[in-house]
Write a protein that holds these residues in place. Structure first.
Motif, PDB file in Angstrom:
ATOM      1  N   GLY A  35       0.806  -1.212   0.000  1.00  0.00           N
ATOM      2  CA  GLY A  35       0.000   0.000   0.000  1.00  0.00           C
ATOM      3  C   GLY A  35       0.838   1.262   0.000  1.00  0.00           C
ATOM      4  O   GLY A  35       2.016   1.248  -0.356  1.00  0.00           O
ATOM      5  N   PHE A  36       0.203   2.352   0.423  1.00  0.00           N
ATOM      6  CA  PHE A  36       0.865   3.657   0.443  1.00  0.00           C
ATOM      7  C   PHE A  36       1.983   3.674   1.478  1.00  0.00           C
ATOM      8  O   PHE A  36       1.874   3.051   2.543  1.00  0.00           O
ATOM      9  CB  PHE A  36      -0.135   4.767   0.750  1.00  0.00           C
ATOM     10  CG  PHE A  36      -1.179   4.956  -0.321  1.00  0.00           C
ATOM     11  CD1 PHE A  36      -0.815   5.297  -1.610  1.00  0.00           C
ATOM     12  CD2 PHE A  36      -2.525   4.808  -0.030  1.00  0.00           C
ATOM     13  CE1 PHE A  36      -1.775   5.473  -2.599  1.00  0.00           C
ATOM     14  CE2 PHE A  36      -3.490   4.987  -1.007  1.00  0.00           C
ATOM     15  CZ  PHE A  36      -3.112   5.319  -2.295  1.00  0.00           C
ATOM     16  N   SER A  53       0.839   4.920   4.933  1.00  0.00           N
ATOM     17  CA  SER A  53      -0.175   4.134   5.647  1.00  0.00           C
ATOM     18  C   SER A  53      -0.158   2.690   5.136  1.00  0.00           C
ATOM     19  O   SER A  53      -1.121   2.206   4.559  1.00  0.00           O
ATOM     20  CB  SER A  53      -1.561   4.749   5.482  1.00  0.00           C
ATOM     21  OG  SER A  53      -1.932   4.767   4.114  1.00  0.00           O
ATOM     22  N   ASN A 104      -5.377  -1.311   5.235  1.00  0.00           N
ATOM     23  CA  ASN A 104      -5.556   0.117   4.952  1.00  0.00           C
ATOM     24  C   ASN A 104      -5.925   0.312   3.483  1.00  0.00           C
ATOM     25  O   ASN A 104      -5.672  -0.548   2.653  1.00  0.00           O
ATOM     26  CB  ASN A 104      -4.274   0.888   5.266  1.00  0.00           C
ATOM     27  CG  ASN A 104      -3.898   0.799   6.725  1.00  0.00           C
ATOM     28  OD1 ASN A 104      -4.759   0.797   7.592  1.00  0.00           O
ATOM     29  ND2 ASN A 104      -2.613   0.694   7.004  1.00  0.00           N
ATOM     30  N   SER A 105      -6.448   1.464   3.170  1.00  0.00           N
ATOM     31  CA  SER A 105      -6.842   1.767   1.796  1.00  0.00           C
ATOM     32  C   SER A 105      -5.641   1.736   0.859  1.00  0.00           C
ATOM     33  O   SER A 105      -4.568   2.224   1.205  1.00  0.00           O
ATOM     34  CB  SER A 105      -7.494   3.152   1.729  1.00  0.00           C
ATOM     35  OG  SER A 105      -7.711   3.524   0.384  1.00  0.00           O
ATOM     36  N   GLY A 108      -6.326   2.911  -2.207  1.00  0.00           N
ATOM     37  CA  GLY A 108      -6.850   3.862  -3.175  1.00  0.00           C
ATOM     38  C   GLY A 108      -8.062   3.334  -3.909  1.00  0.00           C
ATOM     39  O   GLY A 108      -8.460   2.182  -3.743  1.00  0.00           O
ATOM     40  N   GLY A 148      -5.498  16.819  -4.127  1.00  0.00           N
ATOM     41  CA  GLY A 148      -4.988  15.700  -3.331  1.00  0.00           C
ATOM     42  C   GLY A 148      -3.496  15.554  -3.465  1.00  0.00           C
ATOM     43  O   GLY A 148      -2.783  16.470  -3.840  1.00  0.00           O
ATOM     44  N   ARG A 186      -5.448   3.671  -8.106  1.00  0.00           N
ATOM     45  CA  ARG A 186      -4.841   3.933  -6.802  1.00  0.00           C
ATOM     46  C   ARG A 186      -4.908   5.399  -6.408  1.00  0.00           C
ATOM     47  O   ARG A 186      -3.927   5.987  -5.960  1.00  0.00           O
ATOM     48  CB  ARG A 186      -3.405   3.411  -6.760  1.00  0.00           C
ATOM     49  CG  ARG A 186      -3.321   1.906  -6.901  1.00  0.00           C
ATOM     50  CD  ARG A 186      -1.911   1.394  -6.941  1.00  0.00           C
ATOM     51  NE  ARG A 186      -1.026   2.034  -7.885  1.00  0.00           N
ATOM     52  CZ  ARG A 186      -0.990   1.780  -9.179  1.00  0.00           C
ATOM     53  NH1 ARG A 186      -1.792   0.903  -9.698  1.00  0.00           N
ATOM     54  NH2 ARG A 186      -0.147   2.411  -9.964  1.00  0.00           N
ATOM     55  N   ARG A 196      -5.900   8.231  -3.935  1.00  0.00           N
ATOM     56  CA  ARG A 196      -6.172   8.372  -2.506  1.00  0.00           C
ATOM     57  C   ARG A 196      -7.547   8.998  -2.314  1.00  0.00           C
ATOM     58  O   ARG A 196      -7.957   9.856  -3.097  1.00  0.00           O
ATOM     59  CB  ARG A 196      -5.149   9.282  -1.841  1.00  0.00           C
ATOM     60  CG  ARG A 196      -3.787   8.688  -1.727  1.00  0.00           C
ATOM     61  CD  ARG A 196      -2.856   9.720  -1.069  1.00  0.00           C
ATOM     62  NE  ARG A 196      -1.572   9.177  -0.816  1.00  0.00           N
ATOM     63  CZ  ARG A 196      -1.242   8.506   0.275  1.00  0.00           C
ATOM     64  NH1 ARG A 196      -2.138   8.308   1.214  1.00  0.00           N
ATOM     65  NH2 ARG A 196      -0.039   8.034   0.443  1.00  0.00           N
TER      66      ARG A 196
END
Length: 189
Positions: free
Chosen positions: A87-88, A91, A124-125, A127, A153, A172, A174
């Protein structure tokens, strides 16, 4: 003779380090819903040394992306102890599918030994997908080759070009507020 011996002693550690065999880490990343997580960044992050705060910045030693089935392979990972993240960067989800480093499982990479089956779902997200179609002002036909931008963003600007049918897609993205613009003014973007 002493000079040659001294040079050989000084070079020996560098030569030995360049000959260390690396390992690979592979597995699958899934969404929270159990679907393949497509196009998600995956990395091996060195476990901080004892006494070093976890938020002091830890090196990402290998970075890859998942394919259309959510599979990934991290190559050329030096032997050591790692957290596998997806992920990011700000996060991440840690293997085995937790959002906090304190719940992460350490993966040991050995020389010339593949580590397989490091599968987990993102906590977690990663995106969302933003998609649409640009149509001509005189009808329903799509406009191909048209520049489209997603503004706002972080990162502040993503760009793509429409397909022949006028469709576009940003992967992806956010969560946040964005503006989609089609075409750029003459003389700039």
């Amino acid at each position: 003779m002493k000079k040659l011996l001294l040079i050989a002693v000084l070079l020996a550690p560098a030569i030995a380090a360049s000959q260390v065999s690396t390992g690979n880490v592979s597995g699958e990343i899934r969404t929270r819903e159990g679907q393949p997580a497509v196009g998600v960044r995956v990395s091996a992050m060195a476990v901080p040394e004892a006494g070093v705060p976890a938020n002091s910045g830890t090196a990402l030693v290998s970075i890859g992306m998942t394919d259309n089935q959510g599979r990934y392979t991290l190559e050329n990972v030096l032997p050591g102890r790692y957290y596998i993240t997806a992920g990011f960067v700000d996060s991440p989800t840690y293997y085995p599918g937790v959002s906090a480093m304190s719940g992460a499982t350490v993966v040991n990479v050995l020389s010339s030994t593949p580590v397989t089956g490091i599968n987990f779902a993102v906590a977690n997200s990663v995106g969302v997908t933003v998609s649409g179609r640009v149509r001509s002002s005189t009808g329903n036909s799509g406009v191909g080759g048209q520049p489209v931008a997603l503004v706002g963003g972080a990162p502040p600007l993503q760009q793509t070009t429409t397909a022949a049918d006028g469709s576009f897609q940003f992967l992806r993205v956010r969560p946040g507020r964005y503006q989609v613009t089609s075409g750029f003014p003459a003389g700039g973007r």
